[in-house]
Scaffold this active site. Sequence first.
Site, PDB file in Angstrom:
ATOM      1  N   PRO A  91     -42.576 -13.936 110.830  1.00 40.98           N
ATOM      2  CA  PRO A  91     -43.078 -14.647 112.019  1.00 40.98           C
ATOM      3  C   PRO A  91     -42.164 -15.823 112.386  1.00 40.98           C
ATOM      4  O   PRO A  91     -42.003 -16.151 113.556  1.00 40.98           O
ATOM      5  CB  PRO A  91     -44.461 -15.150 111.592  1.00 40.98           C
ATOM      6  CG  PRO A  91     -44.829 -14.317 110.408  1.00 40.98           C
ATOM      7  CD  PRO A  91     -43.559 -13.906 109.749  1.00 40.98           C
ATOM      8  N   PRO A 106     -18.023  -5.323  57.232  1.00 40.93           N
ATOM      9  CA  PRO A 106     -19.278  -5.167  56.478  1.00 40.93           C
ATOM     10  C   PRO A 106     -20.482  -4.756  57.329  1.00 40.93           C
ATOM     11  O   PRO A 106     -21.545  -4.509  56.782  1.00 40.93           O
ATOM     12  CB  PRO A 106     -19.491  -6.552  55.880  1.00 40.93           C
ATOM     13  CG  PRO A 106     -18.744  -7.470  56.770  1.00 40.93           C
ATOM     14  CD  PRO A 106     -17.586  -6.716  57.344  1.00 40.93           C
ATOM     15  N   ASP A 138     -18.045   6.917  57.987  1.00 41.80           N
ATOM     16  CA  ASP A 138     -18.753   7.003  56.715  1.00 41.80           C
ATOM     17  C   ASP A 138     -20.219   6.632  56.902  1.00 41.80           C
ATOM     18  O   ASP A 138     -20.587   6.015  57.896  1.00 41.80           O
ATOM     19  CB  ASP A 138     -18.131   6.019  55.711  1.00 41.80           C
ATOM     20  CG  ASP A 138     -16.838   6.579  55.165  1.00 41.80           C
ATOM     21  OD1 ASP A 138     -16.625   7.792  55.296  1.00 41.80           O
ATOM     22  OD2 ASP A 138     -16.050   5.797  54.614  1.00 41.80           O
ATOM     23  N   MET A 164     -19.955  -0.627  44.235  1.00 40.64           N
ATOM     24  CA  MET A 164     -20.730   0.513  43.718  1.00 40.64           C
ATOM     25  C   MET A 164     -21.247   0.191  42.321  1.00 40.64           C
ATOM     26  O   MET A 164     -21.178   1.017  41.411  1.00 40.64           O
ATOM     27  CB  MET A 164     -19.868   1.784  43.702  1.00 40.64           C
ATOM     28  CG  MET A 164     -19.460   2.218  45.103  1.00 40.64           C
ATOM     29  SD  MET A 164     -18.200   3.489  45.126  1.00 40.64           S
ATOM     30  CE  MET A 164     -16.705   2.518  44.981  1.00 40.64           C
ATOM     31  N   ALA A 220     -24.046  -7.682  52.664  1.00 45.11           N
ATOM     32  CA  ALA A 220     -23.202  -8.861  52.924  1.00 45.11           C
ATOM     33  C   ALA A 220     -22.659  -8.813  54.351  1.00 45.11           C
ATOM     34  O   ALA A 220     -22.335  -7.746  54.869  1.00 45.11           O
ATOM     35  CB  ALA A 220     -22.044  -8.865  51.928  1.00 45.11           C
ATOM     36  N   LYS A 272     -23.056  12.500  55.748  1.00 44.39           N
ATOM     37  CA  LYS A 272     -24.475  12.842  55.788  1.00 44.39           C
ATOM     38  C   LYS A 272     -24.673  14.330  55.871  1.00 44.39           C
ATOM     39  O   LYS A 272     -23.760  15.108  56.006  1.00 44.39           O
ATOM     40  CB  LYS A 272     -25.088  12.176  57.031  1.00 44.39           C
ATOM     41  CG  LYS A 272     -26.447  11.605  56.783  1.00 44.39           C
ATOM     42  CD  LYS A 272     -27.022  10.927  58.015  1.00 44.39           C
ATOM     43  CE  LYS A 272     -27.204  11.824  59.206  1.00 44.39           C
ATOM     44  NZ  LYS A 272     -27.678  11.104  60.366  1.00 44.39           N
ATOM     45  N   GLY A 323     -16.005  -1.798  55.631  1.00 38.95           N
ATOM     46  CA  GLY A 323     -15.166  -2.808  54.983  1.00 38.95           C
ATOM     47  C   GLY A 323     -13.708  -2.623  55.341  1.00 38.95           C
ATOM     48  O   GLY A 323     -13.343  -2.489  56.506  1.00 38.95           O
ATOM     49  N   ASP A 324     -12.867  -2.605  54.314  1.00 42.38           N
ATOM     50  CA  ASP A 324     -11.435  -2.384  54.509  1.00 42.38           C
ATOM     51  C   ASP A 324     -11.123  -0.959  54.054  1.00 42.38           C
ATOM     52  O   ASP A 324     -11.571  -0.546  52.983  1.00 42.38           O
ATOM     53  CB  ASP A 324     -10.649  -3.401  53.664  1.00 42.38           C
ATOM     54  CG  ASP A 324      -9.156  -3.265  53.932  1.00 42.38           C
ATOM     55  OD1 ASP A 324      -8.617  -4.088  54.688  1.00 42.38           O
ATOM     56  OD2 ASP A 324      -8.539  -2.320  53.400  1.00 42.38           O
TER      57      ASP A 324
HETATM   58  N1  SAH Z   1     -14.198  -0.021  51.825  1.00 43.42           N
HETATM   59  C1  SAH Z   1     -15.410  -0.735  51.532  1.00 43.42           C
HETATM   60  C2  SAH Z   1     -15.985  -0.357  50.196  1.00 43.42           C
HETATM   61  C3  SAH Z   1     -16.447   1.077  50.131  1.00 43.42           C
HETATM   62  S1  SAH Z   1     -17.173   1.481  48.601  1.00 43.42           S
HETATM   63  C4  SAH Z   1     -15.141  -2.240  51.618  1.00 43.42           C
HETATM   64  O1  SAH Z   1     -13.973  -2.643  51.704  1.00 43.42           O
HETATM   65  O2  SAH Z   1     -16.103  -3.023  51.604  1.00 43.42           O
HETATM   66  C5  SAH Z   1     -18.880   1.229  48.929  1.00 43.42           C
HETATM   67  C6  SAH Z   1     -19.389   0.010  48.228  1.00 43.42           C
HETATM   68  O3  SAH Z   1     -18.953  -1.142  48.924  1.00 43.42           O
HETATM   69  C7  SAH Z   1     -20.887  -0.100  48.178  1.00 43.42           C
HETATM   70  O4  SAH Z   1     -21.423   0.626  47.100  1.00 43.42           O
HETATM   71  C8  SAH Z   1     -21.065  -1.597  47.967  1.00 43.42           C
HETATM   72  O5  SAH Z   1     -20.829  -1.949  46.626  1.00 43.42           O
HETATM   73  C9  SAH Z   1     -19.929  -2.148  48.792  1.00 43.42           C
HETATM   74  N2  SAH Z   1     -20.336  -2.545  50.148  1.00 43.42           N
HETATM   75  C10 SAH Z   1     -19.981  -1.993  51.306  1.00 43.42           C
HETATM   76  N3  SAH Z   1     -20.515  -2.668  52.332  1.00 43.42           N
HETATM   77  C11 SAH Z   1     -21.224  -3.671  51.813  1.00 43.42           C
HETATM   78  C12 SAH Z   1     -22.008  -4.728  52.347  1.00 43.42           C
HETATM   79  N4  SAH Z   1     -22.166  -4.905  53.674  1.00 43.42           N
HETATM   80  N5  SAH Z   1     -22.604  -5.585  51.476  1.00 43.42           N
HETATM   81  C13 SAH Z   1     -22.444  -5.465  50.156  1.00 43.42           C
HETATM   82  N6  SAH Z   1     -21.719  -4.488  49.607  1.00 43.42           N
HETATM   83  C14 SAH Z   1     -21.115  -3.594  50.402  1.00 43.42           C
END
Ligand code: SAH
Length: 474
Positions: free
Chosen positions: A43, A225, A248, A383, A412, A270, A302-303
């Site tokens: 309006p 991690p 993995d 592990m 971690a 898996k 991880g690495d």
């Molecule tokens: N390449 C990976 C390790 C692979 S072996 C690295 O560099 O971290 C798998 C093991 O890594 C697991 O059994 C555990 O001991 C460790 N791991 C992997 N991720 C993890 C996380 N977020 N917190 C704690 N331990 C972890």
Amino acid sequence: MHHFPIFLAVEGRRIVLAGGGDAALAKLRLILKTSARVTVFAPDPAPEIAAWAAAGKLTLHTRAMAPGDTLCAKLFYAASEDPAEDARTAAIAHADGALVNIVDNLEDSAFITPAIVDRDPVTIAIGTEGAAPVLARAIKRDLEERLPTALGPLARIGKEFRKMAELLPFGRARRDFWADYYDRAGPMAFAQGEDAVRPALDDLLSQHLDRGAQPGHVHFVGAGPGDPDLLTLKARKALDAADVVIHDRLVAPEILELARREATILDAGKEGFGPSTPQARINAMIVEHGRQGAQVVRLKSGDPTVFGRLDEEIEAVEQAGLAYTIVPGITAASAAVAGIGQSLTRRGRNGSVRLLTGHDMQGFADHDWAALAAPGTVAAIYMGKRAARFIQGRLLMHGADPETPVTVVENAGRADARTLATSLARLQPELSEINFAGPAVVMLGLRPREAVTVLSRADAMQLASKSSPKEIAL
Ligand code: SAH
């Protein structure tokens, strides 16, 4: 996600808005960017709205909206800034079958309008489901600065060239061509003026047609991690460009989300390939995709160089004559010490650090127990959950101090990390009591920096029933 983003076809369709003040103006500025037919009922319309009507950009009715006014409308905006009036017009529009938005009333709106970055035909819509409009605007500002203004014209010219680009085989070759255009050739040509873009596209196409099929490449990438923020920029880029991602079991879903949307994601850890895929099968998968010319990302937690069976995969890739690169990642031990405020090495305490595995192909792994039992030793045991009793026994047998600190960090580097701070003597009973389900690394010779232990509510509740081990939630 309670609101699903889509792009609605509105060319030539009706969009109706009721309202003539500031809210109406804000919405109209957006709507007028479209090729819809816009009708406004107000309006007492603001002068801008009257001017747009005079310029033929919209149809203006200077009266209140009435039943029948929204027939055939796709969208309706109630923007009168008067809740009662908005409810009235919204009911009319709803009855007429339009999708209804009431400005500043999320609950009664069938859709919401995102913040928009406009590089037509490239349109970026940002939504927060009403939670944080300020954040949406900040993201918009950021993108506005980052995206070259040439993006719009480049995309328009590119769109006209799509048929020509079909001379390239579908898939990688065509994608590489377009990436080359948008990243390099397009912006370079545009700098000389818009007319230079089309000839540059012709040149680029003949270059790519001459190039032939590209060989595949394998990227062994550390996913860190689990927190996506702990990925390297190289890992992000590799995921962005991946055709195939073979990952993995431990790689977090949030990280897989970052892979290119069209990438094939294969789980090498898996079911489907058996409970845990045999290494030879994984090697074969990597090689098979690499040979087909794919950019293969072999994603490891991880690495990749730490307990990752990397060398076996590299050998397979080398034997197949494929090129590869390794992208390092943050290993679990680094993430674990960061979480407990400690260093892996420390002047005067330990000048070396060991990375150990709790078990190997033969079972529980053997190590230089005497050296590990020495005071000041720091070791990260991967592990190690199941091997904890074995490791504890061996160390004590070799004269380790039972009071040696041991910290076990589960998950971690992730938001749900949990820590058990204990001693070598108490490691086994406490670890089995806590029963960590996630991946955990056992840090021998380190305790969390904080003397105080902090319990999260859930942990406290879980532990209340037990005589509790010292646990902190980080
Ligand atoms: N390449 C990976 C390790 C692979 S072996 C690295 O560099 O971290 C798998 C093991 O890594 C697991 O059994 C555990 O001991 C460790 N791991 C992997 N991720 C993890 C996380 N977020 N917190 C704690 N331990 C972890």
